[in-house]
Design an enzyme around this catalytic site. Structure first.
Site, short mmCIF file in Angstrom:
data_model
loop_
_atom_site.label_atom_id
_atom_site.label_comp_id
_atom_site.label_asym_id
_atom_site.label_seq_id
_atom_site.Cartn_x
_atom_site.Cartn_y
_atom_site.Cartn_z
N ILE B 470 -61.91 43.49 3.00
CA ILE B 470 -62.35 42.96 4.28
C ILE B 470 -61.69 41.62 4.58
O ILE B 470 -62.10 40.92 5.50
CB ILE B 470 -63.89 42.81 4.31
CG1 ILE B 470 -64.39 41.98 3.11
CG2 ILE B 470 -64.56 44.17 4.33
CD1 ILE B 470 -65.88 41.69 3.14
N GLY B 471 -60.69 41.26 3.78
CA GLY B 471 -60.01 40.00 3.99
C GLY B 471 -60.18 39.06 2.82
O GLY B 471 -59.54 38.01 2.75
N ARG B 647 -65.91 30.78 -12.64
CA ARG B 647 -64.49 31.05 -12.90
C ARG B 647 -63.84 31.59 -11.62
O ARG B 647 -64.38 32.49 -10.98
CB ARG B 647 -64.41 32.10 -13.99
CG ARG B 647 -63.05 32.32 -14.57
CD ARG B 647 -63.18 33.31 -15.72
NE ARG B 647 -61.93 33.54 -16.38
CZ ARG B 647 -61.72 34.56 -17.22
NH1 ARG B 647 -62.70 35.41 -17.48
NH2 ARG B 647 -60.56 34.72 -17.80
N ILE B 648 -62.70 31.02 -11.27
CA ILE B 648 -62.03 31.43 -10.04
C ILE B 648 -60.95 32.44 -10.38
O ILE B 648 -60.02 32.15 -11.13
CB ILE B 648 -61.40 30.19 -9.34
CG1 ILE B 648 -62.47 29.13 -9.06
CG2 ILE B 648 -60.68 30.61 -8.05
CD1 ILE B 648 -63.60 29.56 -8.15
N ASN B 650 -58.77 34.01 -8.33
CA ASN B 650 -57.50 33.74 -7.65
C ASN B 650 -57.68 32.50 -6.77
O ASN B 650 -58.27 32.57 -5.69
CB ASN B 650 -57.10 34.96 -6.80
CG ASN B 650 -55.76 34.75 -6.10
OD1 ASN B 650 -55.41 33.63 -5.71
ND2 ASN B 650 -55.01 35.82 -5.93
N PRO B 651 -57.20 31.36 -7.23
CA PRO B 651 -57.41 30.12 -6.47
C PRO B 651 -56.87 30.19 -5.04
O PRO B 651 -57.40 29.57 -4.13
CB PRO B 651 -56.66 29.07 -7.30
CG PRO B 651 -56.66 29.62 -8.69
CD PRO B 651 -56.56 31.12 -8.53
N GLN B 657 -60.93 31.79 1.42
CA GLN B 657 -62.32 32.16 1.72
C GLN B 657 -63.16 30.94 2.06
O GLN B 657 -63.93 30.94 3.00
CB GLN B 657 -62.94 32.84 0.49
CG GLN B 657 -62.49 34.24 0.28
CD GLN B 657 -63.11 35.14 1.32
OE1 GLN B 657 -64.32 35.33 1.35
NE2 GLN B 657 -62.31 35.63 2.21
N LYS B 719 -68.65 33.57 -10.09
CA LYS B 719 -69.69 33.50 -9.06
C LYS B 719 -69.02 33.78 -7.72
O LYS B 719 -67.91 33.34 -7.47
CB LYS B 719 -70.30 32.10 -9.00
CG LYS B 719 -71.07 31.68 -10.26
CD LYS B 719 -71.55 30.24 -10.10
CE LYS B 719 -72.41 29.80 -11.29
NZ LYS B 719 -72.83 28.39 -11.12
N GLU B 723 -69.30 33.50 0.84
CA GLU B 723 -70.34 33.05 1.76
C GLU B 723 -70.82 31.64 1.45
O GLU B 723 -71.77 31.16 2.04
CB GLU B 723 -71.50 34.04 1.72
CG GLU B 723 -71.10 35.35 2.37
CD GLU B 723 -72.08 36.47 2.11
OE1 GLU B 723 -72.86 36.76 3.00
OE2 GLU B 723 -72.04 37.06 1.02
#
Ligand code: FES
Ligand code: FES
Lengths: 192, 756
Positions: B470-471, B647-648, B650-651, B657, B719, B723
Site C-alpha cells: 500500500i506504499g 528495530r528498523i 529499512n531506514p 513512512q 515495532k 501510523e
C-alpha cells in the site's frame, strides 16, 4: 494548448457541478448515438489509429483503448495531476483533454521515457534514488510533471519546485523527496 | 553489523524492489489490469441521507444506446447476503446489505448500478436515471436532533472504559488543574487511486481485481455474500494506490459488481468517481471530547478524565476509543475514561491512519500543554515527571519506552532551548512565531501470519505471502527478511504478494505487517537453514554442530570460517527445491488467531491488549508555526519528529513512512475536514480541490530522526511505524499556535477563522 492549471485551489466548483447533474435531467436533450470516430494519436513516437466515442478523454483513450495504463485516474476532474502527460513537451491533464483534441500533437507518457535498452530517464532514476514515492500511484504523473517543470524553467529553487509541483497531489506525501529528486535530475537532464 | 547481514538484509536501505515498476508505469493497480471486453458500471448514489426510494424510472436511461442493464433494489433477487460488520465478527465496513430494499440510510448510498458498453455510455445513462425519494429529516450527529447516544461499553463488544482510583474526587481536590473540550472533524482518506472493482466469472469461479488491504478478508466476505465456497473466489491486488484504512474491510460495491458480471456473463469494470468515494467507503469519525487533567505543583499527575463521543451510523457501533491509549500514556493514580457512540444517519465510519490515537491524542496532548502552561512548567519537563515504566490502567510493564529519549534528541535537534516560554513572545516581522511539541505513540499490533519460502537449486528464493503493498514498502522489507534469513543478495529473492491464492497474511492495518510478516518469513528461512545444515555432515563442514551453521553471503558458514557454497550445501539436503510453509502466532495472541486468519477475519493483538506486558512505539514531535499578525494565515515553517520504534527493517522506507505521517498531521491540523450540510446530513466538499489535502507547497522543512532501540520482547524487535508519525502532530501544531498567538484552539482544523 495552454499549460495545466497549477493552483488546484482555484478549481472550486467542479465537484459540485458533477453532483448536480442528475437533478438536471429534465433539461437534457434526448439520448443519441455517439458513433466512433477514428483518430490517429502519436504516442511515444508511434502512430496509433484508434476509433473512439467523441466523449472519450485522452486519459481513457490511453488507459482503456491503448493499454497504456501508466497515466492514472485519481479524480477525472483536473484536481490531482495523476493523469499528467506531455503534449508537445508541455504538461497537460489527460483527464481534461479530449482524445480528439490530442490528434496532431506529440503525446509522451511515462511508458515512453525509458530508452529502448531500458535505461531510465534521469527523472525516473532520481525518483528511485530519493524514494520519491510510496504507493506509486501518483508517481507517473509526478514524473511527467517534474520533467515539464524542469523544461519550463520552473525548477530554479526548492520553493519554485514546491510551487510548480503543487498541481500533483501525493496522498502518501512523498513531497520532500520529490523536491530532492527534481533537484538531482535537473542537471542530469540538462546534460543529456 | 549484526551477524549474517550482507548489506541488503534487515537494517539496510536498498532502493525498493518494486521501484522500477513504479517509476516506469509497469506497476499494475487494480483498474490497470486488462480483462477481455468489459462492460462498464457507473454508480448512482442517493441524493438524500434518510428516507425511501419511491420510484426509479429507467425509461430515459434505457434509451441511451449501449445500456445493458440497471441494478436496483427493485430487481435484485436476493443475490447478496449479509457479510456482517467486521467489529461484530463479520467482514464488511457496514452491516447494510447493498440494494437490500428501498430504505436510504445515508448520503451517497448506492441506489443503482448502471451497466453499459462503455464508460461514457454508463455515465450518461446514470445521469438520466430518475430516482425519486420520500425524504425524512436526517440527523447528521452532533448539533442535530434525532441522534441516539449509547455508552460504548453497552454498544460495542469488548469495549472497556478505564476506572482507576477516584479521578473525579482527586480532580476536585487537586491544586492545579485544567478542564477543556476538544473537537475533531470528519475526515476522508482520499487515496489517489479511486475505488475500483473489476469482476469476472469463469466456470462458476469469480475473479475480483480490487485494491485491498486484506485480500483474504475480501475473498471470504464476498464468498459469504454470494453463497460461494471461498475457494471459488480469487482476489488480485498486486499494487494499491494508497489505502490509509479505506480498503481494509469489504464495501458494498464489490458484491454488486460481481452480481452484475454474473448477470451479463461478461467482465464488469467499475471506477467510482472521486465524490462517490466519500460515501461508498469509510471515513474518520467526528469526535467531541472532554478532558480533565490535574497535577501537584511539581507537575506529577493526580487525576485524568477523558470522555469522548463519536459519531457512527444507525446500524453499526464503530468505535474510535482512543481512550485506551490516552489512559495508559502517563503515570497517573486516578483515571476515568468514557466513550459514547452517537448513532446518526451517516455511513459507518472506519479505520483511518492511526484511528484511535489521532483524535484522542489531540485531546490529551493539547491538555498536557494547557496544564504545563498552568503550572508554569516546560511542556517537555511535564512529560518527563510523568514518564512511566508501567502503563497506568493495569500496571503492566512497557516492553520498552523511548519517549523521553525522543524528546531529548528532538529538542536538541530542533533548538527547543531557543523558545521563550511566554505566548506571543517570539516574532519575525509581521509573523508571530510559535514552538510547540507533543508526544506520539502507536501500539505495536501483531497478527498471525503464514508464508511459503522456496529455495531453488540455482540459489534463488521465492517468498509467497498474501501481504499488500500500500506504499509502505512491503515487497522490499519482505525481500530483505528473506535475504537475511537465507544469506542471499536481494536480487535473488522474488516476492509474490497481493493475491488471495497465496498463504494468508494479516490485514495491512494497524502498522502490524512488517513485524508480523518478517517474523513468519524468518521462521520459514530458519527451517530451510536447519534442513541444509542437518545435511552438511558429508561435505567440507563435516564435524560441525549443525545448530551453529549459518547461511550468509551465498554460503553455509561455520563459526570457524569454513564455508560451503549454498548451491552445493543445498544439493546435499535436496535433489530439487526446498519449500517451507510456515505459520506464526505472535506472543499474546490466542491459538485461534490462525483460524481467524484463514477465515479472512482481522485478528490483531499484542500492543496495549497484552495480558502480561504492553508494547508501543513512541516519539516526540516539534513544530514551528508562523501566524501572520494581521491576516492570521498559519503556516508550519518546520517540523521535526524523533521516533523510537524498535528495530528498523529499512531506514529508507521507514523515513518515508514517518515523513508521510508528519505531513498527514499537518493536513489534519490545518486543512482537512469533510464539511457537512447538517440540516441534510450530506457532504459539501466531496472532491479533492475543496477537501484540502496537503500539496507540495504546504510542506516546509521537515526532519525525521529515528533513534536506535532494542526491544527484546519479540524475536525480531520490530515495532510498526506507519501510523506513528501523524499521532502527535495535531496537538504539536495547536500547541505551537497557542505559543505564537496566546489563543488556544481546541477544534480542528485550525483555520484563519479560528484565530480571528
Ligand atoms: S485524474 Fe486528471 S487531474 Fe486527477
Ligand atoms: S506515492 Fe502514493 S499518492 Fe504519491
Amino acid at each position: 494548448m495552454t499549460p495545466p492549471p497549477l493552483g488546484r485551489r482555484g478549481l472550486f466548483g467542479a465537484g459540485a457541478a458533477m453532483a448536480a447533474l442528475p437533478d438536471a435531467i429534465a433539461a437534457q436533450p434526448a439520448p443519441q448515438e455517439h458513433p466512433a470516430m477514428t483518430h490517429t494519436l502519436r504516442i511515444n513516437g508511434r502512430a496509433h489509429p484508434v476509433a473512439l466515442d467523441p466523449r472519450v478523454t485522452l486519459l481513457d483513450a490511453l488507459r482503456e483503448h491503448l493499454a497504456l495504463t501508466g497515466a492514472k485516474k485519481g479524480c477525472d476532474q483536473g484536481q490531482c495531476g495523476a493523469c499528467t502527460v506531455l503534449l508537445d513537451g508541455r504538461r497537460v491533464l489527460a483527464c481534461l483533454t479530449l482524445a480528439a483534441a490530442a490528434e496532431g500533437h506529440e503525446i509522451t507518457t511515462i511508458e515512453g521515457l525509458a530508452g529502448p535498452d531500458g535505461a531510465l530517464h534521469p527523472m525516473q532514476q532520481a525518483f528511485l534514488d530519493h524514494d520519491a514515492y510510496q504507493c506509486g500511484y501518483c508517481t507517473p504523473g509526478q514524473i511527467m510533471s517534474a520533467i515539464g517543470c524542469v523544461q519550463e524553467g520552473h525548477a530554479e529553487s526548492p520553493e519554485d519546485i514546491r510551487e510548480y509541483m503543487s498541481g500533483n497531489l501525493c496522498r502518501c506525501a512523498a513531497y520532500p523527496n520529490i523536491v530532492a529528486a527534481i533537484e538531482a535530475a535537473k542537471p542530469q537532464m540538462q546534460k543529456a | 553489523m549484526p551477524e549474517g547481514m550482507i548489506g541488503q538484509g534487515i537494517g539496510a536501505s536498498p532502493v525498493r524492489v518494486d521501484g522500477r515498476a513504479k517509476v516506469t508505469g509497469a506497476a499494475h493497480y487494480a483498474s490497470d489490469m486488462a480483462v477481455p471486453n468489459p462492460a462498464w458500471a457507473f454508480l448512482v448514489t442517493s441524493a438524500i441521507a434518510r428516507g425511501r426510494v419511491t420510484a426509479i424510472d429507467e425509461t430515459e436511461a434505457r434509451r441511451v444506446p449501449g445500456v445493458l442493464d440497471i441494478l436496483h433494489h427493485g430487481n435484485m433477487r436476493g443475490e447478496v447476503q449479509e457479510a456482517g460488520f467486521f467489529a461484530g465478527g463479520g467482514y464488511a465496513g457496514s452491516s447494510l446489505r447493498p440494494l437490500e430494499d428501498d430504505r436510504v440510510h445515508h448520503d451517497g448510498e448506492i441506489v443503482a448500478v448502471v451497466l453499459a458498453e462503455s464508460y461514457e455510455t454508463a455515465r450518461e445513462a446514470a445521469y438520466r436515471l430518475q430516482v425519486r425519494y420520500a425524504e425524512e429529516q436526517p440527523s447528521a450527529g452532533f448539533d442535530t436532533e434525532g441522534a441516539e447516544a449509547r455508552d460504548a461499553k453497552d454498544a460495542v463488544q469488548g469495549h472497556e472504559d478505564a476506572e482507576v482510583g477516584d479521578a473525579d474526587a482527586a480532580f476536585a481536590a487537586a491544586p492545579v488543574k485544567i478542564e477543556a473540550a476538544y473537537e475533531t472533524p470528519t475526515q476522508h482518506h482520499n487515496p489517489i487511486e479511486l475505488f475500483t472493482t473489476t469482476a469476472s466469472w469463469e466456470n462458476g469461479r469469480l475473479t475480483i481485481l480490487e485494491g485491498s488491504q486484506y485480500v483474504h478478508g475480501l475473498r471470504n466476505g464476498v464468498a459469504k455474500q454470494l453463497g460461494l465456497d471461498p475457494s471459488l473466489v480469487r482476489v488480485e491486488s498486486p499494487f494499491i494506490g494508497g489505502a490509509f484504512g479505506s480498503r481494509g474491510s469489504l464495501t458494498q460495491r464489490t458484491a454488486l459488481i460481481a452480481v452484475a458480471a454474473r448477470r451479463l456473463n461478461r467482465p464488469v469494470k467499475l471506477v467510482a468517481t472521486r465524490d462517490q468515494g466519500f460515501t461508498i467507503a469509510t471515513y474518520r469519525a467526528e469526535t467531541r471530547q472532554r478532558v480533565k487533567l490535574a497535577a501537584n505543583p511539581d507537575g506529577t499527575l493526580v487525576a485524568f478524565v477523558h470522555e469522548g463521543t463519536e459519531v457512527s451510523s444507525r446500524p453499526d457501533p464503530y468505535k474510535v476509543a482512543g481512550t485506551q491509549t490516552t489512559a495508559r500514556m502517563y503515570a497517573c493514580p486516578n483515571i476515568r475514561t468514557k466513550v459514547t457512540i452517537l448513532h446518526a444517519d451517516r455511513n459507518t465510519p472506519g479505520f483511518m491512519r492511526s484511528p484511535p490515537e489521532v483524535p484522542y491524542m489531540f485531546g490529551l496532548e493539547s491538555a498536557m500543554d494547557e496544564l504545563a502552561h498552568a503550572l508554569g512548567m516546560d511542556p517537555i519537563e511535564l512529560r518527563r515527571v510523568n514518564d512511566s515504566t508501567h502503563e497506568s490502567v493495569k500496571g503492566l510493564p512497557w516492553t520498552s519506552r523511548g519517549l523521553m529519549r525522543c524528546f531529548d534528541a528532538g529538542a536538541e535537534a530542533f533548538g527547543w532551548k531557543d523558545r521563550t516560554p511566554q505566548p506571543r513572545s517570539m516574532r519575525d516581522g509581521d509573523w508571530l512565531v510559535g514552538y510547540g511539541c507533543a508526544s506520539t505513540i502507536y501500539p505495536t499490533h501483531l497478527g498471525a501470519a503464514t508464508a511459503r519460502v522456496t529455495l531453488t537449486p540455482d540459489g534463488r528464493a521465492r517468498v509467497q505471502t498474501a501481504a499488500h503493498e500500500i506504499g509502505t514498502g512491503t515487497y522490499t522489507v519482505v525481500a530483505q527478511a528473506a535475504a537475511e534469513g537465507l544469506g542471499l543478495p536481494l536480487e535473488k529473492v522474488l516476492v509474490e504478494m497481493g493475491s488471495s491464492e497465496l498463504p494468508p497474511s494479516p490485514v495491512s492495518g494497524g502498522s502490524n505487517v512488517t513485524a508480523s510478516v518478517c517474523a513468519v518469513v524468518m521462521k520459514a528461512c530458519e527451517e530451510i537453514r536447519a534442513r541444509i545444515a542437518a545435511a552438511a555432515g558429508q561435505g567440507p563442514l563435516q564435524g560441525r554442530d549443525p545448530a551453529t551453521l549459518r547461511l550468509a553471503e551465498g554460503s553455509l558458514r561455520a563459526p570457524d570460517g569454513a564455508a560451503e557454497p549454498l548451491t552445493e550445501a543445498m544439493a546435499r539436503a535436496s535433489n530439487g527445491a526446498i519449500e517451507v510453509y510456515a505459520e506464526n502466532i505472535p506472543h499474546g495472541l490466542p491459538e485461534g488467531a490462525l483460524k481467524s486468519l484463514y477465515q479472512g477475519k482481522p485478528a490483531l493483538g499484542a500492543g496495549l491488549e497484552g495480558k502480561d506486558r504492553v508494547m508501543a512505539a513512541f516519539g516526540a514531535e516539534f513544530v514551528e508555526v508562523r501566524v501572520h499578525s494581521r491576516t492570521a494565515e498559519t503556516r508550519v515553517a518546520r517540523i521535526l519528529g524523533a521516533f523510537a520504534a524498535g528495530r528498523i527493517v529499512n531506514p529508507r522506507t521507514a523515513r518515508s513512512q514517518l515523513m508521510g505521517g508528519l505531513i498527514w498531521g499537518i493536513g489534519s491540523a490545518l486543512h482537512e475536514a469533510t464539511e457537512m450540510d447538517r440540516k441534510r446530513a450530506r457532504y459539501v466538499n466531496d472532491n479533492i480541490a475543496e477537501y484540502l489535502i496537503p500539496v507540495n507547497a504546504d510542506v516546509p522543512k521537515l526532519d525525521v530522526l529515528v533513534l536506535e532501540e532494542e526491544d527484546k520482547a519479540t524475536p525480531l524487535g520490530i515495532k510498526g511505524l506507519g501510523e506513528l508519525g501523524n499521532v502527535g502532530t495535531n496537538a504539536a501544531i495547536a500547541n505551537a499556535v497557542f505559543h505564537a498567538t496566546g489563543k488556544r484552539i481546541r477544534t480542528l482544523p485550525i483555520r484563519i477563522e479560528s484565530l480571528l
